[in-house]
Motif scaffolding. Structure first.
Motif, PDB file in Angstrom:
ATOM      1  N   HIS A  62      -2.031   2.829  -3.743  1.00 36.17           N
ATOM      2  CA  HIS A  62      -1.441   3.758  -4.262  1.00 36.17           C
ATOM      3  C   HIS A  62      -2.418   4.647  -5.053  1.00 36.17           C
ATOM      4  CE1 HIS A  62       2.431   2.944  -3.174  1.00 36.17           C
ATOM      5  NE2 HIS A  62       2.346   1.742  -3.203  1.00 36.17           N
ATOM      6  N   LYS A  79       2.975  11.787  -4.763  1.00 40.35           N
ATOM      7  CA  LYS A  79       2.363  10.822  -5.714  1.00 40.35           C
ATOM      8  C   LYS A  79       3.144  11.201  -7.080  1.00 40.35           C
ATOM      9  CE  LYS A  79      -1.380   8.732  -8.411  1.00 40.35           C
ATOM     10  NZ  LYS A  79      -1.329   7.493  -7.850  1.00 40.35           N
ATOM     11  N   ASP A  80       3.967  10.115  -7.620  1.00 39.13           N
ATOM     12  CA  ASP A  80       4.704  10.280  -8.808  1.00 39.13           C
ATOM     13  C   ASP A  80       3.642  10.122  -9.913  1.00 39.13           C
ATOM     14  OD1 ASP A  80       6.209   9.365 -11.232  1.00 39.13           O
ATOM     15  OD2 ASP A  80       8.010   9.223  -9.823  1.00 39.13           O
ATOM     16  N   THR A  83       5.168   7.194 -12.489  1.00 37.44           N
ATOM     17  CA  THR A  83       5.021   5.439 -11.839  1.00 37.44           C
ATOM     18  C   THR A  83       3.514   5.496 -11.169  1.00 37.44           C
ATOM     19  OG1 THR A  83       5.740   5.987  -9.725  1.00 37.44           O
ATOM     20  CG2 THR A  83       7.358   5.639 -11.686  1.00 37.44           C
ATOM     21  N   ILE A  85       3.159   5.646  -8.129  1.00 35.40           N
ATOM     22  CA  ILE A  85       3.455   5.266  -6.562  1.00 35.40           C
ATOM     23  C   ILE A  85       3.343   6.598  -5.794  1.00 35.40           C
ATOM     24  CG2 ILE A  85       5.392   4.483  -5.250  1.00 35.40           C
ATOM     25  CD1 ILE A  85       6.291   2.833  -7.551  1.00 35.40           C
ATOM     26  N   SER A  87       4.718   8.022  -2.445  1.00 36.26           N
ATOM     27  CA  SER A  87       5.887   7.732  -1.710  1.00 36.26           C
ATOM     28  C   SER A  87       5.703   8.717  -0.582  1.00 36.26           C
ATOM     29  CB  SER A  87       6.996   8.314  -2.481  1.00 36.26           C
ATOM     30  OG  SER A  87       7.130   7.292  -3.614  1.00 36.26           O
ATOM     31  N   TYR A  88       6.742   8.308   0.716  1.00 37.76           N
ATOM     32  CA  TYR A  88       6.956   8.913   2.009  1.00 37.76           C
ATOM     33  C   TYR A  88       8.158   9.493   1.900  1.00 37.76           C
ATOM     34  CZ  TYR A  88       7.378   9.339   6.795  1.00 37.76           C
ATOM     35  OH  TYR A  88       7.978   9.827   8.070  1.00 37.76           O
ATOM     36  N   ASP A  89       8.710  10.697   2.325  1.00 36.87           N
ATOM     37  CA  ASP A  89       9.628  11.180   2.360  1.00 36.87           C
ATOM     38  C   ASP A  89      10.021  11.642   3.925  1.00 36.87           C
ATOM     39  OD1 ASP A  89      12.259  12.626   2.623  1.00 36.87           O
ATOM     40  OD2 ASP A  89      11.856  13.829   0.919  1.00 36.87           O
ATOM     41  N   LYS A 120       5.060   2.848   5.293  1.00 37.53           N
ATOM     42  CA  LYS A 120       4.477   3.088   3.953  1.00 37.53           C
ATOM     43  C   LYS A 120       5.051   2.465   2.860  1.00 37.53           C
ATOM     44  CE  LYS A 120       2.096   5.363   0.384  1.00 37.53           C
ATOM     45  NZ  LYS A 120       2.296   4.179  -0.228  1.00 37.53           N
ATOM     46  N   CYS A 121       4.049   1.534   2.215  1.00 38.35           N
ATOM     47  CA  CYS A 121       4.516   0.694   1.106  1.00 38.35           C
ATOM     48  C   CYS A 121       4.917   1.588  -0.153  1.00 38.35           C
ATOM     49  CB  CYS A 121       3.386   0.061   0.645  1.00 38.35           C
ATOM     50  SG  CYS A 121       3.496  -1.040  -0.885  1.00 38.35           S
ATOM     51  N   ASP A 122       6.131   0.948  -0.737  1.00 34.18           N
ATOM     52  CA  ASP A 122       6.710   1.685  -1.728  1.00 34.18           C
ATOM     53  C   ASP A 122       6.787   0.927  -3.190  1.00 34.18           C
ATOM     54  OD1 ASP A 122       8.602  -0.140  -1.281  1.00 34.18           O
ATOM     55  OD2 ASP A 122      10.404   1.288  -0.895  1.00 34.18           O
ATOM     56  N   LYS A 125      10.152  -0.787  -4.591  1.00 28.72           N
ATOM     57  CA  LYS A 125      10.826   0.066  -5.349  1.00 28.72           C
ATOM     58  C   LYS A 125      12.007  -0.602  -5.828  1.00 28.72           C
ATOM     59  CE  LYS A 125      12.703   4.094  -4.411  1.00 28.72           C
ATOM     60  NZ  LYS A 125      12.438   5.384  -3.753  1.00 28.72           N
TER      61      LYS A 125
END
Length: 151
Positions: A62, A79-80, A83, A85, A87-89, A120-122, A125
């Motif tokens: 991350h 990237k948030d 947080t 993190i 993320s992948y959508d 992808k690691c989250d 969450k």
């Protein structure tokens, strides 16, 4: 913000982290019912061996400036800012695999089933602590708060 840190010198290659990730991302009730042969049971981390045949855990870091996000043309990787993190959508993914090719850690990969979505690691969450961290018997994988180190 949090991130996973790895101390490869503590890793024994037991793959508890890999199994924990597989279990979390499957429909299995426990480790005993986890189908290790199913292509639908894939881990979002893995263990490699270095040139001296020592285990090296490979995890999404991350990153502060993630290459996967910078090279993603569709906006599927993000990237948030709050947080940290990455993320992948899946719904935005164009399956160009630029994120896979640009990952500095060689972590991202295409799923075995569809060959179109990215694993992808989250950071697990909505869980207090990622399963890979919780299940590591040697403490090689740790969760560190960002404020614990300088930016």
């Amino acid at each position: 913000m949090h991130r996973i840190l790895v101390d490869k010198d503590l890793c024994k290659g037991c793959k508890s982290c890999v199994l924990a990730c597989m279990l979390r991302n499957s429909n299995a009730e426990d480790i005993y019912t986890l189908d290790l042969d199913s292509i639908d049971t894939e881990s979002k981390n893995h263990i490699e061996m270095d040139r001296n045949n020592n285990p090296v855990p490979i995890f999404c870091r991350h990153c502060d400036e993630p290459e996967c996000v910078m090279t993603c043309m569709s906006g599927a990787m993000s990237k948030d800012d709050e947080t940290g993190i990455v993320s992948y959508d899946e719904s935005k993914c164009g399956s160009c695999y630029m994120c896979v090719m640009s990952c500095s850690y060689g972590l991202l990969k295409v799923d075995d089933r569809s060959k179109q979505k990215i694993l992808k690691c989250d950071l697990c969450k909505n869980e207090e602590i990622p399963k890979c961290v919780a299940m590591c018997p040697t403490g090689a994988i740790k969760l560190q708060k960002e404020d614990a180190y300088a930016r």
